[in-house]
Design a protein around this motif. Structure first.
Motif, PDB file in Angstrom:
ATOM      1  N   MET A 166     -12.888  47.783  32.465  1.00  0.00           N
ATOM      2  CA  MET A 166     -13.108  46.859  33.584  1.00  0.00           C
ATOM      3  C   MET A 166     -12.443  45.513  33.296  1.00  0.00           C
ATOM      4  SD  MET A 166     -16.972  47.699  35.043  1.00  0.00           S
ATOM      5  CE  MET A 166     -17.707  46.599  33.900  1.00  0.00           C
ATOM      6  N   HIS A 167     -12.512  45.056  32.049  1.00  0.00           N
ATOM      7  CA  HIS A 167     -11.846  43.802  31.674  1.00  0.00           C
ATOM      8  C   HIS A 167     -10.337  43.931  31.870  1.00  0.00           C
ATOM      9  CE1 HIS A 167     -15.319  42.937  28.610  1.00  0.00           C
ATOM     10  NE2 HIS A 167     -15.721  42.831  29.871  1.00  0.00           N
ATOM     11  N   ALA A 168      -9.781  45.049  31.430  1.00  0.00           N
ATOM     12  CA  ALA A 168      -8.337  45.271  31.577  1.00  0.00           C
ATOM     13  C   ALA A 168      -7.946  45.225  33.052  1.00  0.00           C
ATOM     14  CB  ALA A 168      -7.937  46.614  30.958  1.00  0.00           C
ATOM     15  N   ASP A 169      -8.747  45.830  33.899  1.00  0.00           N
ATOM     16  CA  ASP A 169      -8.461  45.832  35.335  1.00  0.00           C
ATOM     17  C   ASP A 169      -8.524  44.417  35.913  1.00  0.00           C
ATOM     18  OD1 ASP A 169      -8.221  48.574  35.109  1.00  0.00           O
ATOM     19  OD2 ASP A 169     -10.152  49.014  36.064  1.00  0.00           O
ATOM     20  N   MET A 170      -9.525  43.641  35.502  1.00  0.00           N
ATOM     21  CA  MET A 170      -9.647  42.257  35.976  1.00  0.00           C
ATOM     22  C   MET A 170      -8.424  41.440  35.571  1.00  0.00           C
ATOM     23  SD  MET A 170     -13.660  41.592  34.919  1.00  0.00           S
ATOM     24  CE  MET A 170     -13.570  39.812  35.089  1.00  0.00           C
ATOM     25  N   ILE A 171      -8.006  41.610  34.324  1.00  0.00           N
ATOM     26  CA  ILE A 171      -6.865  40.856  33.802  1.00  0.00           C
ATOM     27  C   ILE A 171      -5.590  41.256  34.534  1.00  0.00           C
ATOM     28  CG2 ILE A 171      -5.419  40.495  31.757  1.00  0.00           C
ATOM     29  CD1 ILE A 171      -8.082  40.772  30.104  1.00  0.00           C
ATOM     30  N   GLU A 174     -14.032  42.996  18.186  1.00  0.00           N
ATOM     31  CA  GLU A 174     -14.756  42.116  19.110  1.00  0.00           C
ATOM     32  C   GLU A 174     -14.696  40.670  18.630  1.00  0.00           C
ATOM     33  OE1 GLU A 174     -15.647  42.944  21.989  1.00  0.00           O
ATOM     34  OE2 GLU A 174     -16.062  45.082  21.943  1.00  0.00           O
ATOM     35  N   ARG A 175     -14.829  40.462  17.336  1.00  0.00           N
ATOM     36  CA  ARG A 175     -14.776  39.101  16.782  1.00  0.00           C
ATOM     37  C   ARG A 175     -13.376  38.489  16.971  1.00  0.00           C
ATOM     38  NH1 ARG A 175     -18.450  37.171  13.293  1.00  0.00           N
ATOM     39  NH2 ARG A 175     -16.844  36.464  11.817  1.00  0.00           N
ATOM     40  N   ILE A 176     -12.345  39.306  16.844  1.00  0.00           N
ATOM     41  CA  ILE A 176     -10.978  38.835  17.099  1.00  0.00           C
ATOM     42  C   ILE A 176     -10.836  38.436  18.567  1.00  0.00           C
ATOM     43  CG2 ILE A 176      -8.560  39.577  17.269  1.00  0.00           C
ATOM     44  CD1 ILE A 176      -9.150  41.320  14.720  1.00  0.00           C
ATOM     45  N   ALA A 177     -11.322  39.302  19.465  1.00  0.00           N
ATOM     46  CA  ALA A 177     -11.243  39.002  20.897  1.00  0.00           C
ATOM     47  C   ALA A 177     -12.009  37.721  21.220  1.00  0.00           C
ATOM     48  CB  ALA A 177     -11.784  40.179  21.712  1.00  0.00           C
ATOM     49  N   ILE A 178     -13.169  37.552  20.637  1.00  0.00           N
ATOM     50  CA  ILE A 178     -13.979  36.351  20.888  1.00  0.00           C
ATOM     51  C   ILE A 178     -13.185  35.097  20.539  1.00  0.00           C
ATOM     52  CG2 ILE A 178     -15.983  35.044  20.042  1.00  0.00           C
ATOM     53  CD1 ILE A 178     -17.430  37.851  19.874  1.00  0.00           C
ATOM     54  N   ASP A 179     -12.607  35.071  19.355  1.00  0.00           N
ATOM     55  CA  ASP A 179     -11.853  33.881  18.942  1.00  0.00           C
ATOM     56  C   ASP A 179     -10.598  33.671  19.780  1.00  0.00           C
ATOM     57  OD1 ASP A 179     -13.611  32.928  17.040  1.00  0.00           O
ATOM     58  OD2 ASP A 179     -12.565  33.847  15.337  1.00  0.00           O
ATOM     59  N   SER A 180      -9.851  34.736  20.040  1.00  0.00           N
ATOM     60  CA  SER A 180      -8.606  34.556  20.794  1.00  0.00           C
ATOM     61  C   SER A 180      -8.890  34.216  22.259  1.00  0.00           C
ATOM     62  CB  SER A 180      -7.689  35.773  20.667  1.00  0.00           C
ATOM     63  OG  SER A 180      -8.265  36.917  21.224  1.00  0.00           O
ATOM     64  N   TYR A 181      -9.926  34.799  22.850  1.00  0.00           N
ATOM     65  CA  TYR A 181     -10.255  34.477  24.240  1.00  0.00           C
ATOM     66  C   TYR A 181     -10.783  33.051  24.355  1.00  0.00           C
ATOM     67  CZ  TYR A 181      -9.674  39.462  25.253  1.00  0.00           C
ATOM     68  OH  TYR A 181      -9.172  40.726  25.396  1.00  0.00           O
ATOM     69  N   ARG A 182     -11.525  32.604  23.352  1.00  0.00           N
ATOM     70  CA  ARG A 182     -11.986  31.215  23.355  1.00  0.00           C
ATOM     71  C   ARG A 182     -10.791  30.268  23.331  1.00  0.00           C
ATOM     72  NH1 ARG A 182     -15.307  31.271  19.122  1.00  0.00           N
ATOM     73  NH2 ARG A 182     -17.076  31.946  20.385  1.00  0.00           N
ATOM     74  N   ASP A 183      -9.774  30.604  22.532  1.00  0.00           N
ATOM     75  CA  ASP A 183      -8.553  29.787  22.485  1.00  0.00           C
ATOM     76  C   ASP A 183      -7.845  29.774  23.843  1.00  0.00           C
ATOM     77  OD1 ASP A 183      -8.986  29.149  19.830  1.00  0.00           O
ATOM     78  OD2 ASP A 183      -7.486  30.557  19.049  1.00  0.00           O
ATOM     79  N   GLU A 235     -16.092  34.963  31.567  1.00  0.00           N
ATOM     80  CA  GLU A 235     -16.925  36.136  31.856  1.00  0.00           C
ATOM     81  C   GLU A 235     -16.644  37.254  30.855  1.00  0.00           C
ATOM     82  OE1 GLU A 235     -17.265  39.488  35.375  1.00  0.00           O
ATOM     83  OE2 GLU A 235     -16.687  37.451  35.964  1.00  0.00           O
ATOM     84  N   ILE A 236     -15.373  37.486  30.581  1.00  0.00           N
ATOM     85  CA  ILE A 236     -14.998  38.525  29.611  1.00  0.00           C
ATOM     86  C   ILE A 236     -15.487  38.133  28.218  1.00  0.00           C
ATOM     87  CG2 ILE A 236     -13.040  39.659  28.483  1.00  0.00           C
ATOM     88  CD1 ILE A 236     -11.584  39.491  31.234  1.00  0.00           C
TER      89      ILE A 236
END
Length: 190
Positions: free
Chosen positions: A83-88, A131-140, A158-159
């Motif tokens: 769902m995240h991929a589709d939103m993006i 997930e931890r990688i995604a958290i940091d990179s999405y925060r950036d 949201e993601i």
């Protein structure tokens, strides 16, 4: 001291809306560098796709005494990552970009690795690392966007919230499995 007034000249707003009508949702108020935003979103798209693939593998490969509930968590996360991929991808097209679904270079565009894991605990750990990688990179990405692209920023927020929830779920699973002992290794498939 006077409060800053809201733009009340509706005729000016109407005139600006008619200019560059071919640009769709991208108005004069859009302040971000679209090319950079599209590049970052394609990296996030690749990250989500890699996560879908990793979670799906873990779902099918999970075995052992505790595997049923853990596999269900893997499947739920895979569906949410899709769902995240589709939103993006949808947002990339709104910004007049092209979502990059090509398998060529998928891992080099992705921020997360594709790690299979040898057993249930390894699978959970690999998913937690991703997930931890995604958290940091999405925060950036969110910090980069600031107020220049509030729509993309809100989507990424949201993601990010869902990725943090996934990390907490996985951390809880690891803790629970640690108390119950090591799970069996997945069956060898030939």
């Amino acid at each position: 001291m006077t409060a800053k007034s809201f733009l009340t000249d509706i005729e000016t707003i109407r005139q600006r809306a008619r200019e560059h009508i071919d640009r769709g949702a991208i108005t004069e108020g859009y302040k971000a560098d679209r090319d950079t935003v599209i590049k970052l979103l394609n990296e996030a798209l690749a990250t989500e796709l890699v996560c879908v693939l990793r979670y799906k593998r873990h779902y099918f490969m999970a075995s052992g005494i505790h595997s049923k509930s853990v596999a269900a968590e893997f499947l739920e996360h895979a569906q949410e990552e899709q769902m995240h991929a589709d939103m993006i991808a949808r947002r990339i097209t709104q910004l007049e970009g092209a979502p990059n679904f090509s398998p060529d270079g998928l891992l080099t565009r992705s921020h997360a690795d594709y790690a299979e894991g040898d057993d249930l605990v390894d699978m959970i750990k690999e998913d937690l690392v991703a997930e931890r990688i995604a958290i940091d990179s999405y925060r950036d990405i969110i910090q980069y966007l600031g107020n220049n692209d509030p729509t993309t920023r809100r989507m990424m927020e949201e993601i990010l919230a869902k990725e943090e929830e996934h990390a907490e779920d996985l951390s809880t699973l690891l803790e629970a499995l640690g108390k119950k002992g090591e799970p069996a290794k997945p069956a060898t498939r030939h």
